[in-house]
Design a protein around this motif. Structure first.
Motif, PDB file in Angstrom:
ATOM      1  N   THR A 134       0.838  -1.207   0.000  1.00 52.77           N
ATOM      2  CA  THR A 134       0.000   0.000   0.000  1.00 52.77           C
ATOM      3  C   THR A 134       0.871   1.254   0.000  1.00 52.77           C
ATOM      4  N   VAL A 150      -5.630   6.383   4.166  1.00 53.92           N
ATOM      5  CA  VAL A 150      -4.784   5.192   4.136  1.00 53.92           C
ATOM      6  C   VAL A 150      -3.435   5.420   4.818  1.00 53.92           C
ATOM      7  N   LEU A 188      -7.710  -4.318  -0.170  1.00 54.16           N
ATOM      8  CA  LEU A 188      -8.999  -4.251   0.533  1.00 54.16           C
ATOM      9  C   LEU A 188      -9.511  -5.637   0.874  1.00 54.16           C
ATOM     10  N   LEU A 211      -8.473   0.553  11.154  1.00 53.15           N
ATOM     11  CA  LEU A 211      -8.735  -0.426  10.101  1.00 53.15           C
ATOM     12  C   LEU A 211      -9.903   0.008   9.222  1.00 53.15           C
ATOM     13  N   LYS A 212     -10.930   0.553   9.843  1.00 51.26           N
ATOM     14  CA  LYS A 212     -12.078   1.044   9.066  1.00 51.26           C
ATOM     15  C   LYS A 212     -11.654   2.213   8.168  1.00 51.26           C
ATOM     16  N   TYR A 237      -7.793  -8.327   1.362  1.00 53.34           N
ATOM     17  CA  TYR A 237      -6.989  -8.868   2.445  1.00 53.34           C
ATOM     18  C   TYR A 237      -7.287  -8.176   3.772  1.00 53.34           C
ATOM     19  N   SER A 238      -7.629  -6.913   3.746  1.00 52.35           N
ATOM     20  CA  SER A 238      -7.829  -6.159   4.988  1.00 52.35           C
ATOM     21  C   SER A 238      -8.975  -6.726   5.831  1.00 52.35           C
ATOM     22  N   PHE A 239      -9.866  -7.492   5.226  1.00 50.36           N
ATOM     23  CA  PHE A 239     -10.952  -8.077   5.997  1.00 50.36           C
ATOM     24  C   PHE A 239     -10.469  -9.244   6.866  1.00 50.36           C
ATOM     25  N   THR A 286      -2.039   3.267   7.912  1.00 50.47           N
ATOM     26  CA  THR A 286      -0.980   2.292   7.670  1.00 50.47           C
ATOM     27  C   THR A 286       0.040   2.311   8.809  1.00 50.47           C
ATOM     28  N   ALA A 294      -8.876   2.876   1.121  1.00 52.55           N
ATOM     29  CA  ALA A 294      -8.488   1.991   0.012  1.00 52.55           C
ATOM     30  C   ALA A 294      -9.553   1.992  -1.085  1.00 52.55           C
ATOM     31  N   VAL A 295     -10.814   1.983  -0.676  1.00 52.91           N
ATOM     32  CA  VAL A 295     -11.910   2.039  -1.659  1.00 52.91           C
ATOM     33  C   VAL A 295     -11.872   3.369  -2.419  1.00 52.91           C
ATOM     34  N   LYS A 337      -9.718   0.799   5.242  1.00 50.89           N
ATOM     35  CA  LYS A 337     -10.592   0.174   4.242  1.00 50.89           C
ATOM     36  C   LYS A 337     -11.327   1.221   3.405  1.00 50.89           C
TER      37      LYS A 337
END
Length: 178
Positions: free
Chosen positions: A11, A109, A172, A68-69, A174-176, A113, A75-76, A72
């Motif tokens: 990232t 992000v 994204l 984390l939210k 993977y982040s889940f 990170t 990233a979107v 995500k």
């Protein structure tokens, strides 16, 4: 144990690569979008200003809603901005996709990170994690002009932004699992 660092390093690489690619592709983008160097330089400058103006806000939103939210969501947003940039028919669309949308995605992000490294690792592992992030950024600075120059010369500058969208979709997904 290091998969989190790898994903976050990828990232970081994408975030730094982005502006280096645009800088080496100026003449091709100007010709492709039938615009001026001044207009494209304004877009490049505004991308940086967007990040500078909202980076603290992005970090604060990460504190408020969870890192984390924020990661995500960022990233979107960043992936959508990259796709808009790749498909840009003119400088106005590129400006919105790259300078505004990608810039706003990055402000969510980038602070997340660093915070995710800090929250997932302790002691020596944390130092290694931050070092890896720095190395990913440095590698992007070194490779960005080469990647951008190669793709721009032999294919299209747009491929970089398509690749960024795909990479952010993978990040994204993977982040889940974090």
């Amino acid at each position: 144990k290091w998969i989190i660092v790898i994903v976050l390093g990828i990232t970081q690489f994408v975030m730094v690569l982005d502006s280096t690619v645009m800088n080496v592709s100026i003449s091709t983008v100007v010709k492709d979008l039938d615009t001026t160097v001044s207009a494209l330089q304004a877009a490049i400058t505004f991308y940086t200003l967007t990040m500078a103006a909202f980076m603290l806000t992005g970090g604060k939103l990460g504190d408020k809603f969870g890192r984390l939210k924020a990661f995500k969501i960022g990233a979107v947003i960043y992936g959508i901005g990259s796709l808009i940039t790749a498909l840009s028919p003119n400088i106005g669309t590129l400006f919105v996709g790259w300078s505004v949308i990608e810039g706003l995605g990055a402000v969510l992000v980038i602070p997340a990170t660093a915070a995710l490294i800090a929250s997932h690792y302790k002691g020596k592992d944390r130092v290694i994690g931050f070092t890896a992030l720095g190395a990913a950024g440095g590698l992007a600075v070194a490779l960005g002009p080469l990647i951008g120059g190669y793709l721009t010369t032999y294919y299209s500058w747009r491929y970089v932004f398509v690749a960024e969208s795909i990479i952010m979709a993978c990040v994204l997904a993977y982040s889940f699992t974090l």
